[in-house]
Write a protein that holds these residues in place. Structure first.
Motif, PDB file in Angstrom:
ATOM      1  N   SER A  68      -6.457  -7.351   2.802  1.00 19.76           N
ATOM      2  CA  SER A  68      -5.632  -7.921   3.717  1.00 19.76           C
ATOM      3  C   SER A  68      -4.503  -8.191   2.442  1.00 19.76           C
ATOM      4  O   SER A  68      -4.741  -7.705   1.354  1.00 19.76           O
ATOM      5  N   MET A  69      -3.433  -8.909   2.821  1.00 17.01           N
ATOM      6  CA  MET A  69      -2.342  -9.817   2.073  1.00 17.01           C
ATOM      7  C   MET A  69      -2.889 -10.781   1.117  1.00 17.01           C
ATOM      8  O   MET A  69      -2.030 -11.682   1.272  1.00 17.01           O
ATOM      9  N   VAL A  70      -3.875 -11.846   1.871  1.00 19.73           N
ATOM     10  CA  VAL A  70      -4.259 -12.806   1.166  1.00 19.73           C
ATOM     11  C   VAL A  70      -4.250 -12.790  -0.518  1.00 19.73           C
ATOM     12  O   VAL A  70      -3.436 -14.141  -1.099  1.00 19.73           O
ATOM     13  N   THR A  71      -4.185 -12.048  -0.933  1.00 19.05           N
ATOM     14  CA  THR A  71      -4.322 -12.079  -2.700  1.00 19.05           C
ATOM     15  C   THR A  71      -4.567 -10.892  -2.771  1.00 19.05           C
ATOM     16  O   THR A  71      -4.864 -10.024  -2.124  1.00 19.05           O
ATOM     17  N   PRO A  72      -3.895 -10.608  -3.857  1.00 21.64           N
ATOM     18  CA  PRO A  72      -3.923  -9.365  -4.706  1.00 21.64           C
ATOM     19  C   PRO A  72      -5.086  -8.152  -5.378  1.00 21.64           C
ATOM     20  O   PRO A  72      -5.710  -7.433  -5.390  1.00 21.64           O
ATOM     21  N   CYS A  73      -6.843  -9.030  -5.124  1.00 20.54           N
ATOM     22  CA  CYS A  73      -7.812  -8.374  -5.467  1.00 20.54           C
ATOM     23  C   CYS A  73      -8.309  -7.137  -4.713  1.00 20.54           C
ATOM     24  O   CYS A  73      -8.906  -6.693  -4.292  1.00 20.54           O
ATOM     25  N   ASN A  74      -7.509  -7.802  -2.981  1.00 19.96           N
ATOM     26  CA  ASN A  74      -8.075  -6.862  -2.252  1.00 19.96           C
ATOM     27  C   ASN A  74      -6.766  -5.786  -1.333  1.00 19.96           C
ATOM     28  O   ASN A  74      -6.980  -5.215  -0.081  1.00 19.96           O
ATOM     29  N   ILE A  75      -5.817  -6.060  -2.560  1.00 22.50           N
ATOM     30  CA  ILE A  75      -4.406  -4.998  -1.759  1.00 22.50           C
ATOM     31  C   ILE A  75      -4.388  -4.110  -1.283  1.00 22.50           C
ATOM     32  O   ILE A  75      -3.646  -2.993  -0.547  1.00 22.50           O
ATOM     33  N   ILE A  88     -17.251  10.444   3.613  1.00 15.80           N
ATOM     34  CA  ILE A  88     -18.903  10.587   4.539  1.00 15.80           C
ATOM     35  C   ILE A  88     -18.396  11.223   5.610  1.00 15.80           C
ATOM     36  O   ILE A  88     -19.349  12.002   6.404  1.00 15.80           O
ATOM     37  N   ASN A  89     -17.634  10.974   6.173  1.00 14.09           N
ATOM     38  CA  ASN A  89     -17.491  12.039   6.974  1.00 14.09           C
ATOM     39  C   ASN A  89     -17.341  14.228   6.743  1.00 14.09           C
ATOM     40  O   ASN A  89     -17.817  15.058   7.869  1.00 14.09           O
ATOM     41  N   GLU A  90     -16.070  14.343   5.099  1.00 19.38           N
ATOM     42  CA  GLU A  90     -17.419  15.526   4.972  1.00 19.38           C
ATOM     43  C   GLU A  90     -18.464  16.094   4.041  1.00 19.38           C
ATOM     44  O   GLU A  90     -18.339  16.402   4.634  1.00 19.38           O
ATOM     45  N   SER A  91     -19.217  14.762   4.457  1.00 19.08           N
ATOM     46  CA  SER A  91     -20.633  15.266   4.343  1.00 19.08           C
ATOM     47  C   SER A  91     -21.734  14.529   5.256  1.00 19.08           C
ATOM     48  O   SER A  91     -22.791  15.229   5.197  1.00 19.08           O
ATOM     49  N   GLY A  92     -20.680  14.957   6.253  1.00 20.66           N
ATOM     50  CA  GLY A  92     -21.965  15.004   7.366  1.00 20.66           C
ATOM     51  C   GLY A  92     -22.656  14.170   8.331  1.00 20.66           C
ATOM     52  O   GLY A  92     -22.403  14.262   9.272  1.00 20.66           O
ATOM     53  N   GLY A  93     -21.454  12.894   7.930  1.00 17.31           N
ATOM     54  CA  GLY A  93     -21.740  11.579   9.113  1.00 17.31           C
ATOM     55  C   GLY A  93     -20.043  10.999   9.759  1.00 17.31           C
ATOM     56  O   GLY A  93     -19.542  12.077   9.412  1.00 17.31           O
ATOM     57  N   LYS A  94     -20.265  10.277  10.057  1.00 18.53           N
ATOM     58  CA  LYS A  94     -19.297   9.660  11.486  1.00 18.53           C
ATOM     59  C   LYS A  94     -19.175   8.676  10.163  1.00 18.53           C
ATOM     60  O   LYS A  94     -19.819   7.583  10.969  1.00 18.53           O
ATOM     61  N   ALA A  95     -17.767   8.006   9.890  1.00 21.08           N
ATOM     62  CA  ALA A  95     -17.429   6.648   9.328  1.00 21.08           C
ATOM     63  C   ALA A  95     -16.761   5.935  10.413  1.00 21.08           C
ATOM     64  O   ALA A  95     -15.767   6.353  11.011  1.00 21.08           O
ATOM     65  N   VAL A  96     -17.019   4.525   9.901  1.00 26.61           N
ATOM     66  CA  VAL A  96     -16.071   3.413  11.114  1.00 26.61           C
ATOM     67  C   VAL A  96     -15.918   2.891   9.739  1.00 26.61           C
ATOM     68  O   VAL A  96     -16.822   1.708   9.375  1.00 26.61           O
ATOM     69  N   VAL A  97     -14.618   2.846  10.087  1.00 23.92           N
ATOM     70  CA  VAL A  97     -14.079   1.641   9.365  1.00 23.92           C
ATOM     71  C   VAL A  97     -13.895   0.321  10.053  1.00 23.92           C
ATOM     72  O   VAL A  97     -13.605  -0.038  11.440  1.00 23.92           O
ATOM     73  N   PHE A  98     -14.359  -0.763   9.792  1.00 26.52           N
ATOM     74  CA  PHE A  98     -13.891  -2.309  10.173  1.00 26.52           C
ATOM     75  C   PHE A  98     -13.319  -3.142   9.240  1.00 26.52           C
ATOM     76  O   PHE A  98     -14.057  -2.783   7.957  1.00 26.52           O
ATOM     77  N   ASN A  99     -12.667  -4.590   9.544  1.00 27.87           N
ATOM     78  CA  ASN A  99     -12.490  -5.399   8.162  1.00 27.87           C
ATOM     79  C   ASN A  99     -13.306  -6.687   8.102  1.00 27.87           C
ATOM     80  O   ASN A  99     -14.233  -6.986   9.435  1.00 27.87           O
ATOM     81  N   THR A 100     -13.372  -7.279   7.626  1.00 31.66           N
ATOM     82  CA  THR A 100     -14.146  -8.833   7.473  1.00 31.66           C
ATOM     83  C   THR A 100     -12.499  -9.529   7.256  1.00 31.66           C
ATOM     84  O   THR A 100     -11.768  -9.018   6.268  1.00 31.66           O
ATOM     85  N   ILE A 101     -13.038 -11.030   6.923  1.00 31.53           N
ATOM     86  CA  ILE A 101     -12.109 -11.271   5.623  1.00 31.53           C
ATOM     87  C   ILE A 101     -11.738 -12.052   4.518  1.00 31.53           C
ATOM     88  O   ILE A 101     -12.980 -11.379   4.048  1.00 31.53           O
ATOM     89  N   THR A 102     -11.571 -12.633   4.015  1.00 23.65           N
ATOM     90  CA  THR A 102     -10.947 -12.546   2.311  1.00 23.65           C
ATOM     91  C   THR A 102     -10.224 -13.769   2.081  1.00 23.65           C
ATOM     92  O   THR A 102      -9.438 -13.889   2.910  1.00 23.65           O
ATOM     93  N   VAL A 103     -10.766 -14.360   1.017  1.00 22.96           N
ATOM     94  CA  VAL A 103      -9.603 -15.999   0.719  1.00 22.96           C
ATOM     95  C   VAL A 103      -9.258 -15.854  -0.359  1.00 22.96           C
ATOM     96  O   VAL A 103     -10.011 -15.160  -0.934  1.00 22.96           O
ATOM     97  N   SER A 104      -8.326 -16.711  -0.974  1.00 20.08           N
ATOM     98  CA  SER A 104      -7.824 -17.112  -2.123  1.00 20.08           C
ATOM     99  C   SER A 104      -7.769 -18.205  -2.671  1.00 20.08           C
ATOM    100  O   SER A 104      -7.308 -18.654  -2.478  1.00 20.08           O
TER     101      SER A 104
END
Length: 177
Positions: A68-75, A88-104
């Motif tokens: 997130s852009m909420v804090t420099p720790c996570n930019i 993951i994809n190159e190793s034969g799996g199927k990656a599914v990216v999702f986000n969660t929240i963060t606060v500062s």
């Protein structure tokens, strides 16, 4: 092999008693979400986000990003999530990216906003558990970079009996004047 037997085999495999082999053992959770004629709608939804037909035979691994852009720790976490997904994809799996929240709490220090700081850990854990449980991931990788989302990620990962490594995102990126 029925679902109970598969789960027992997976538990034995992840506890070091047996090494996972074969499609059914590696896809214990995702197979219940995408396999069979009755799951055609689920597959159709996943095709719409980029899945190919052959991806449904692969272990699905969730990648929980705290970007997130909420804090420099996570930019920069989004870039790490892309790299993890690629691995993951190159190793034969199927990656599914999702986000969660963060606060500062560094930003909200001394304001009414501080009351949300500690509770955010539970919200992060809940969001990881919710997405991973709903999607039937066979494993999860979480990436975090601050004192709120690191424990939140670890709590969320601990709630599952699945492979679930945590990746520390590293130190803050330097600011600019």
């Amino acid at each position: 092999m029925n679902k109970v037997a598969k789960k027992r085999s997976l538990s034995a495999a992840t506890s070091g008693q047996r090494k996972p082999t074969g499609e059914s053992l590696e896809r214990v959770y995702s197979s219940t979400v995408v396999d069979g004629a009755e799951r055609a709608a689920s597959r159709a939804m996943l095709h719409a986000v980029g899945f190919q037909r052959e991806d449904f035979k692969k272990s699905q691994i969730g990648v929980a990003s705290t970007w997130s852009m909420v804090t420099p720790c996570n930019i920069h976490i989004d870039q790490l999530a892309v790299q993890v997904a690629q691995g993951i994809n190159e190793s034969g799996g199927k990656a599914v990216v999702f986000n969660t929240i963060t606060v500062s709490d560094g930003i909200s220090m001394g304001t009414e906003g501080m009351k949300y700081s500690l509770v955010s850990r539970e919200v992060i854990a809940d969001s990881i558990e919710t997405v991973a449980g709903c999607e039937g991931f066979d494993g999860i990788v979480a990436i975090g970079g601050c004192d709120k989302n690191i424990p939140g990620c670890l709590i969320g990962l601990a709630r599952f009996d699945r492979p679930a490594p945590f990746v520390y995102g590293g130190g803050d990126v330097s600011g600019k004047f």
